[in-house]
Design an enzyme around this catalytic site. Structure first.
Site, mmCIF file in Angstrom:
data_model
loop_
_atom_site.group_PDB
_atom_site.id
_atom_site.type_symbol
_atom_site.label_atom_id
_atom_site.label_comp_id
_atom_site.label_asym_id
_atom_site.label_seq_id
_atom_site.Cartn_x
_atom_site.Cartn_y
_atom_site.Cartn_z
ATOM 1 N N LYS A 291 0.841 -1.213 0.000
ATOM 2 C CA LYS A 291 0.000 0.000 0.000
ATOM 3 C C LYS A 291 0.874 1.260 0.000
ATOM 4 O O LYS A 291 0.653 2.180 -0.769
ATOM 5 C CB LYS A 291 -0.898 -0.001 1.244
ATOM 6 C CG LYS A 291 -1.603 1.322 1.478
ATOM 7 C CD LYS A 291 -2.533 1.284 2.655
ATOM 8 C CE LYS A 291 -1.889 1.631 3.975
ATOM 9 N NZ LYS A 291 -1.559 3.061 4.135
ATOM 10 N N ASN A 292 1.873 1.277 0.862
ATOM 11 C CA ASN A 292 2.651 2.508 1.007
ATOM 12 C C ASN A 292 3.606 2.749 -0.160
ATOM 13 O O ASN A 292 4.211 3.816 -0.255
ATOM 14 C CB ASN A 292 3.415 2.505 2.336
ATOM 15 C CG ASN A 292 2.474 2.677 3.519
ATOM 16 O OD1 ASN A 292 1.293 2.936 3.332
ATOM 17 N ND2 ASN A 292 2.992 2.516 4.724
ATOM 18 N N CYS B 232 -5.861 12.766 11.582
ATOM 19 C CA CYS B 232 -6.098 11.350 11.374
ATOM 20 C C CYS B 232 -6.138 10.626 12.693
ATOM 21 O O CYS B 232 -5.851 11.189 13.743
ATOM 22 C CB CYS B 232 -5.063 10.751 10.442
ATOM 23 S SG CYS B 232 -3.736 9.986 11.287
ATOM 24 N N ARG C 193 -0.945 14.781 12.450
ATOM 25 C CA ARG C 193 0.125 14.423 11.512
ATOM 26 C C ARG C 193 0.412 15.660 10.676
ATOM 27 O O ARG C 193 -0.163 15.862 9.615
ATOM 28 C CB ARG C 193 -0.301 13.235 10.647
ATOM 29 C CG ARG C 193 -0.328 11.964 11.447
ATOM 30 C CD ARG C 193 -0.886 10.820 10.649
ATOM 31 N NE ARG C 193 0.119 10.108 9.894
ATOM 32 C CZ ARG C 193 -0.106 8.922 9.332
ATOM 33 N NH1 ARG C 193 -1.276 8.354 9.447
ATOM 34 N NH2 ARG C 193 0.836 8.315 8.664
ATOM 35 N N ASP D 258 4.018 0.638 12.153
ATOM 36 C CA ASP D 258 2.822 -0.028 11.615
ATOM 37 C C ASP D 258 2.711 -1.485 12.077
ATOM 38 O O ASP D 258 1.634 -2.073 12.021
ATOM 39 C CB ASP D 258 2.840 0.004 10.079
ATOM 40 C CG ASP D 258 2.605 1.408 9.537
ATOM 41 O OD1 ASP D 258 2.218 2.297 10.312
ATOM 42 O OD2 ASP D 258 2.817 1.615 8.322
ATOM 43 N N ARG E 288 -8.668 -0.405 4.060
ATOM 44 C CA ARG E 288 -7.666 0.531 3.531
ATOM 45 C C ARG E 288 -6.347 -0.172 3.240
ATOM 46 O O ARG E 288 -5.561 0.315 2.421
ATOM 47 C CB ARG E 288 -7.383 1.647 4.559
ATOM 48 C CG ARG E 288 -8.513 2.634 4.733
ATOM 49 C CD ARG E 288 -8.059 3.761 5.639
ATOM 50 N NE ARG E 288 -6.715 4.158 5.259
ATOM 51 C CZ ARG E 288 -5.720 4.417 6.096
ATOM 52 N NH1 ARG E 288 -5.919 4.359 7.393
ATOM 53 N NH2 ARG E 288 -4.531 4.742 5.656
HETATM 54 C C1 UD1 Z 1 4.152 6.811 6.372
HETATM 55 C C2 UD1 Z 1 3.279 5.609 6.153
HETATM 56 C C3 UD1 Z 1 2.687 5.127 7.465
HETATM 57 C C4 UD1 Z 1 3.790 4.902 8.491
HETATM 58 C C5 UD1 Z 1 4.691 6.129 8.596
HETATM 59 C C6 UD1 Z 1 5.895 5.889 9.488
HETATM 60 C C7 UD1 Z 1 2.472 5.947 3.910
HETATM 61 C C8 UD1 Z 1 1.306 6.212 3.018
HETATM 62 N N1 UD1 Z 1 2.231 5.945 5.221
HETATM 63 O O1 UD1 Z 1 3.317 7.842 6.868
HETATM 64 O O2 UD1 Z 1 1.991 3.910 7.225
HETATM 65 O O3 UD1 Z 1 3.194 4.664 9.743
HETATM 66 O O4 UD1 Z 1 5.180 6.495 7.304
HETATM 67 O O5 UD1 Z 1 6.624 4.798 9.061
HETATM 68 O O6 UD1 Z 1 3.562 5.700 3.448
HETATM 69 N N2 UD1 Z 1 6.093 14.612 10.693
HETATM 70 C C9 UD1 Z 1 6.170 15.954 11.001
HETATM 71 N N3 UD1 Z 1 6.014 16.870 9.989
HETATM 72 C C10 UD1 Z 1 5.790 16.496 8.697
HETATM 73 C C11 UD1 Z 1 5.721 15.118 8.393
HETATM 74 C C12 UD1 Z 1 5.869 14.209 9.425
HETATM 75 O O7 UD1 Z 1 6.366 16.337 12.157
HETATM 76 O O8 UD1 Z 1 5.652 17.364 7.831
HETATM 77 C C13 UD1 Z 1 6.252 13.610 11.778
HETATM 78 C C14 UD1 Z 1 4.997 12.772 11.994
HETATM 79 O O9 UD1 Z 1 4.075 13.414 12.832
HETATM 80 C C15 UD1 Z 1 5.573 11.505 12.584
HETATM 81 C C16 UD1 Z 1 6.938 11.384 11.900
HETATM 82 O O10 UD1 Z 1 7.223 12.665 11.347
HETATM 83 O O11 UD1 Z 1 5.763 11.665 13.962
HETATM 84 C C17 UD1 Z 1 7.004 10.349 10.804
HETATM 85 O O12 UD1 Z 1 5.934 10.551 9.911
HETATM 86 P P1 UD1 Z 1 6.063 10.232 8.361
HETATM 87 O O13 UD1 Z 1 7.279 9.423 8.109
HETATM 88 O O14 UD1 Z 1 5.902 11.511 7.603
HETATM 89 O O15 UD1 Z 1 4.786 9.336 8.118
HETATM 90 P P2 UD1 Z 1 3.833 9.357 6.867
HETATM 91 O O16 UD1 Z 1 4.590 9.631 5.630
HETATM 92 O O17 UD1 Z 1 2.627 10.193 7.173
#
Ligand code: UD1
Length: 416
Positions: A22-23, A116, A121, A305, A397
């Site tokens: 999925k990711n 979410c 996030r 995850d 999902r």
């Molecule tokens: C992706 C995955 C999700 C997984 C996560 C962490 C997808 C579609 N989803 O989510 O399944 O749980 O990686 O492995 O690929 N953060 C910030 N600012 C930002 C972006 C992120 O502070 O602009 C923080 C988030 O709150 C979190 C951390 O960074 O604490 C990691 O998040 P991130 O790696 O961005 O996760 P996703 O890409 O949303």
């Protein structure tokens, strides 16, 4: 409303060929916008998040055809750069379309992806990376208006190795003139898969899998054909299910090293683990013993995850295991439901203390998020008696044909 009904206590036995990731598929579908040509993408899982991405592509004017697990996107017909709120709300990861639409059209208008179920996030890093590349972004009343007249390559140093921010930066950098280096990039296998897809389109991207990704932008892209990698989180879920229920199961299609944090933990907990390059076999008696503290971390650390389904497996057994969730604030919602099955879990902030119990009992349960829902399925498979699990839209999902897969392993599971 449908529910899954599981009669627990059956051993699981057999082989699962793991679905496409999925990711990986979500950013790759967004990336199919970049070339303005046809992209043929194989091994796409049949998930509601994939359908949500297809709906966004169609709204933008792309022609999308799905045949079996192959999705063909013709983005030559793209004729708009806005994504309405109802499509953005479907799925938080729709924010990945920001970099893709901006790269293709030089403009993007979309609403902020809603909050979410895992807690706040933020997308500050995504926006910061795009601004570094020269995008002008106005945030107003939950809407984003972005324009980029000539993106320029630059150095981007992420404060957190965010998966989504790394992907957005890679996509936008493909359209930027010159070289972009993304430091402290996420190292997840899904980043490597996105790089592979972009390179197949003709882009110059290197370094994915390490903490520096380098993109030489402005290269014309072309038609591409790509096969999405298998889903390591689904594989981890099936292994957790086998460990919890007991039995002998094989998961096939995911490189063994992508599963190491999970297989090492399950081996320490007493399961037999046999590994080949693309196959892991687990044997167990359904009673696990405690392991040293489990801290979630960016890849190659223990995946956030996989925390809920693995925690569910650890509830039945002996000793005390401590989980520390470092990635997301609100990722323990499954613990209340597990407690209703007799699990002994105390949560304090980001720490959950799991004391193994001799048995779990079936209960009526409600999934509150995707991987939390998977945790309830794992626990129900291991429990005595019948469980009913609602909130299935969360599971849809991320898990393709969940009940069929588990039934093929011998589980007593139906969706009604
Ligand atoms: C992706 C995955 C999700 C997984 C996560 C962490 C997808 C579609 N989803 O989510 O399944 O749980 O990686 O492995 O690929 N953060 C910030 N600012 C930002 C972006 C992120 O502070 O602009 C923080 C988030 O709150 C979190 C951390 O960074 O604490 C990691 O998040 P991130 O790696 O961005 O996760 P996703 O890409 O949303």
């Amino acid at each position: 409303m449908s529910v899954i009904v599981i009669s627990g206590g059956r051993r699981l036995e057999g082989c699962v060929h793991v679905q496409g990731s999925k990711n990986s598929v979500l950013p790759i579908l967004a990336a199919s916008l970049l070339s303005g040509c046809v992209s043929v993408i194989h091994n796409c899982p049949d998930l509601s998040d994939v359908a949500a991405s297809v709906a966004i592509l169609e709204h933008l004017g792309c022609r999308v055809v799905r045949e079996g697990d192959t999705i063909t996107v013709d983005s030559s017909t793209l004729d708009r750069c806005d994504i309405p709120e109802h499509l953005m709300r479907e799925m938080r990861s729709s924010v990945i379309f920001l970099g893709a639409v901006l790269a293709r059209t030089g403009e993007a208008r979309l609403s902020m992806p809603g909050g979410c179920e895992l807690g706040p996030r933020p997308i500050d890093l995504h926006l910061w990376a795009l601004r570094r590349l020269g995008a002008e972004i106005a945030e107003q009343g939950g809407n984003l208006r972005c324009s980029a007249r000539g993106l320029r390559g630059c150095d981007i140093s992420l404060t957190i190795p965010s998966v989504g921010a790394t992907e957005n930066a890679m996509l936008a950098a493909c359209a930027a003139k010159g070289r972009t280096a993304i430091y402290n990039a996420a190292r997840e296998p899904e980043i490597v898969d996105l790089q592979d897809f972009l390179c197949t389109c003709g882009a110059s991207v290197q370094g994915a899998g390490s903490s520096v990704v380098v993109v030489d932008g402005g290269v014309p892209l072309h038609t591409a054909e790509h096969r999405v990698i298998s889903d390591r989180i689904c594989a981890a879920t099936w292994l957790a299910a086998g460990a919890a229920a007991g039995g002998a199961i094989e998961v096939e299609g995911v490189p063994r090293e992508q599963l190491l944090p999970v297989t090492d933990l399950l081996a320490q907990a007493g399961c037999g683990i046999r590994e080949e390059a693309q196959r892991v076999t687990l044997t167990g008696d359904g009673r696990l013993r405690a392991v040293p503290p489990v801290r979630t971390a960016p890849y190659p650390g223990f995946p956030t995850d996989a925390q809920p389904p693995v925690m569910a497996a650890m509830t039945k057994g002996t000793g005390t295991t401590v989980f520390v969730e470092t990635m997301f604030e609100n990722r323990y919602r499954h613990t209340q439901e597990l407690a209703r099955m007799g699990a002994d879990i105390r949560v304090e902030g980001r720490v959950a203390v799991v004391c193994g119990v001799p048995a779990l009992q079936g209960a009526r349960l409600e999934a509150a998020d995707l991987r939390g829902g998977a945790a309830l399925v794992v626990a129900a498979l291991a429990a005595e008696g019948e469980s009913q699990i609602g909130g299935l839209h969360h599971l849809d999902r991320g898990y393709e044909r969940l009940t069929e897969t588990l039934r093929s392993l011998g589980a007593d599971i139906v969706r009604v």
